[in-house]
Scaffold this motif. Structure first.
Motif, PDB file in Angstrom:
ATOM      1  N   GLN A   1       0.734  -1.583   0.196  1.00 50.07           N
ATOM      2  CA  GLN A   1      -0.392  -0.200   0.422  1.00 50.07           C
ATOM      3  C   GLN A   1       0.887   1.810  -0.386  1.00 50.07           C
ATOM      4  O   GLN A   1       0.598   2.512  -0.923  1.00 50.07           O
ATOM      5  CB  GLN A   1      -1.294  -0.085   1.029  1.00 50.07           C
ATOM      6  CG  GLN A   1      -1.649  -1.235   0.979  1.00 50.07           C
ATOM      7  CD  GLN A   1      -3.402  -1.116   2.151  1.00 50.07           C
ATOM      8  OE1 GLN A   1      -2.355  -0.555   3.387  1.00 50.07           O
ATOM      9  NE2 GLN A   1      -3.828  -2.010   2.482  1.00 50.07           N
ATOM     10  N   ARG A   2       1.869   1.331   0.832  1.00 49.08           N
ATOM     11  CA  ARG A   2       2.864   2.478   0.817  1.00 49.08           C
ATOM     12  C   ARG A   2       3.467   2.601  -0.491  1.00 49.08           C
ATOM     13  O   ARG A   2       4.374   3.941  -0.828  1.00 49.08           O
ATOM     14  CB  ARG A   2       3.499   2.482   2.155  1.00 49.08           C
ATOM     15  CG  ARG A   2       2.925   2.225   3.368  1.00 49.08           C
ATOM     16  CD  ARG A   2       4.422   2.314   4.353  1.00 49.08           C
ATOM     17  NE  ARG A   2       5.070   3.727   4.120  1.00 49.08           N
ATOM     18  CZ  ARG A   2       5.810   4.322   4.676  1.00 49.08           C
ATOM     19  NH1 ARG A   2       6.655   3.176   5.500  1.00 49.08           N
ATOM     20  NH2 ARG A   2       6.712   5.055   4.787  1.00 49.08           N
TER      21      ARG A   2
ATOM     22  N   GLN B   1       2.939   1.821  -3.445  1.00 47.00           N
ATOM     23  CA  GLN B   1       1.418   2.359  -4.726  1.00 47.00           C
ATOM     24  C   GLN B   1       1.738   3.640  -4.549  1.00 47.00           C
ATOM     25  O   GLN B   1       1.062   4.619  -5.022  1.00 47.00           O
ATOM     26  CB  GLN B   1       0.272   1.618  -4.281  1.00 47.00           C
ATOM     27  CG  GLN B   1       0.063   0.066  -4.609  1.00 47.00           C
ATOM     28  CD  GLN B   1       1.013   0.003  -6.566  1.00 47.00           C
ATOM     29  OE1 GLN B   1       0.650   0.812  -7.018  1.00 47.00           O
ATOM     30  NE2 GLN B   1       2.107  -0.664  -6.343  1.00 47.00           N
ATOM     31  N   GLN B   2       1.060   4.113  -3.011  1.00 51.75           N
ATOM     32  CA  GLN B   2       0.860   6.026  -2.930  1.00 51.75           C
ATOM     33  C   GLN B   2       1.804   6.048  -3.058  1.00 51.75           C
ATOM     34  O   GLN B   2       1.866   7.383  -3.589  1.00 51.75           O
ATOM     35  CB  GLN B   2       0.926   5.662  -1.204  1.00 51.75           C
ATOM     36  CG  GLN B   2       0.264   7.056  -0.526  1.00 51.75           C
ATOM     37  CD  GLN B   2      -0.971   7.465  -1.533  1.00 51.75           C
ATOM     38  OE1 GLN B   2      -2.486   7.275  -1.349  1.00 51.75           O
ATOM     39  NE2 GLN B   2      -0.876   8.275  -2.223  1.00 51.75           N
TER      40      GLN B   2
ATOM     41  N   ASP C   1       2.434   9.365  -5.326  1.00 56.61           N
ATOM     42  CA  ASP C   1       2.708  11.095  -5.402  1.00 56.61           C
ATOM     43  C   ASP C   1       3.695  11.299  -6.252  1.00 56.61           C
ATOM     44  O   ASP C   1       3.204  12.669  -6.322  1.00 56.61           O
ATOM     45  CB  ASP C   1       2.829  10.902  -3.414  1.00 56.61           C
ATOM     46  CG  ASP C   1       2.192  10.708  -2.578  1.00 56.61           C
ATOM     47  OD1 ASP C   1       0.728  10.745  -2.747  1.00 56.61           O
ATOM     48  OD2 ASP C   1       2.569   9.619  -1.717  1.00 56.61           O
TER      49      ASP C   1
ATOM     50  N   THR D   1       3.144   5.795 -11.815  1.00 58.53           N
ATOM     51  CA  THR D   1       2.228   4.756 -11.660  1.00 58.53           C
ATOM     52  C   THR D   1       1.955   3.958 -12.653  1.00 58.53           C
ATOM     53  O   THR D   1       2.270   2.803 -12.220  1.00 58.53           O
ATOM     54  CB  THR D   1       0.598   4.861 -11.032  1.00 58.53           C
ATOM     55  OG1 THR D   1       0.446   6.399  -9.643  1.00 58.53           O
ATOM     56  CG2 THR D   1      -0.343   3.552 -10.579  1.00 58.53           C
TER      57      THR D   1
END
Length: 223
Positions: free
Chosen positions: A105-106, A108-109, A113, A117
């Protein structure tokens, strides 16, 4: 966070500057400026523990593996190494004790940011200079480093990339991280950085950025 007394660095028997005394508090943001070859990158390497000083004493109050993150200039990156962008960024999690799900999750974030992606599966050799630089910076998002040493972090970034960079600088400072950044973009530093360390062979000046920039004689060769 960083305390130097009589610090000198450079090739053996050839110190680049007179002895440096310097104290930088935790959470501070300091620009390191000076002409090419004056020793800016070498100083970062000394602080990072990658190069031994010639003389003096250096104390860095950031203990343990992963407490210091060093962003080197991207020309030192092997673009032919068989690595995808996502793998490069995920290296920032190498010491993380979070669950695999939270790490993903981190990751992908961080990609989101830094607007990476859609490039996650692209190999390094297929990245532009700006894309690679954003990936290297995104990796810092995932570290737990209290001290960030950034060597020309704005290199190759377009206007949008520079805006992203400075937004993250504000975020890293809000987290209490200490930042040192080498830069030649003096106009870009002025509204954002309070203090600067000017390095030259005749001596070093640490002062508010505007005061340092007023030292015109010593800044003539700053790129």
């Amino acid at each position: 966070m960083i305390h130097c007394r009589g610090l000198q660095w450079g090739a053996v028997g050839q110190p680049l500057t007179p002895p440096l005394d310097l104290d930088l508090p935790a959470g501070s943001l300091t620009a390191i400026i000076g002409h090419n070859g004056c020793g800016k990158s070498s100083l970062l390497k000394v602080i990072a523990g990658l190069q031994k000083p010639l003389a003096g004493r250096l104390q860095v109050n950031a203990q343990g593996l992963g407490s210091v993150a060093y962003l080197q200039q991207q020309q030192n990156i092997d673009r032919q190494f068989p690595l995808r962008l996502q793998q490069l960024v995920s290296a920032g999690l190498w010491r993380s004790k979070l669950s695999r799900q939270v790490q993903q999750q981190r990751l992908q974030q961080a990609l989101a940011d830094w607007q990476l992606t859609d490039l996650a599966e692209r190999p390094l050799q297929a990245l532009s200079g700006g894309e690679l630089q954003r990936a290297l910076l995104a990796r810092l998002n995932l570290t737990e480093a209290a001290l960030l040493l950034l060597d020309e972090p704005e290199a190759a970034l377009d206007e949008q990339g520079q805006q992203l960079f400075w937004q993250h600088v504000e975020h890293w400072q809000a987290e209490g991280r200490t930042l040192l950044l080498v830069s030649h973009n003096l106009s870009g530093l002025t509204p954002r950085v309070d203090n600067a360390l000017l390095i030259s062979r005749s001596g070093c000046i640490f002062a508010p950025l505007r005061q340092v920039l007023s030292q015109r004689a010593m800044l003539e060769q700053v790129a």
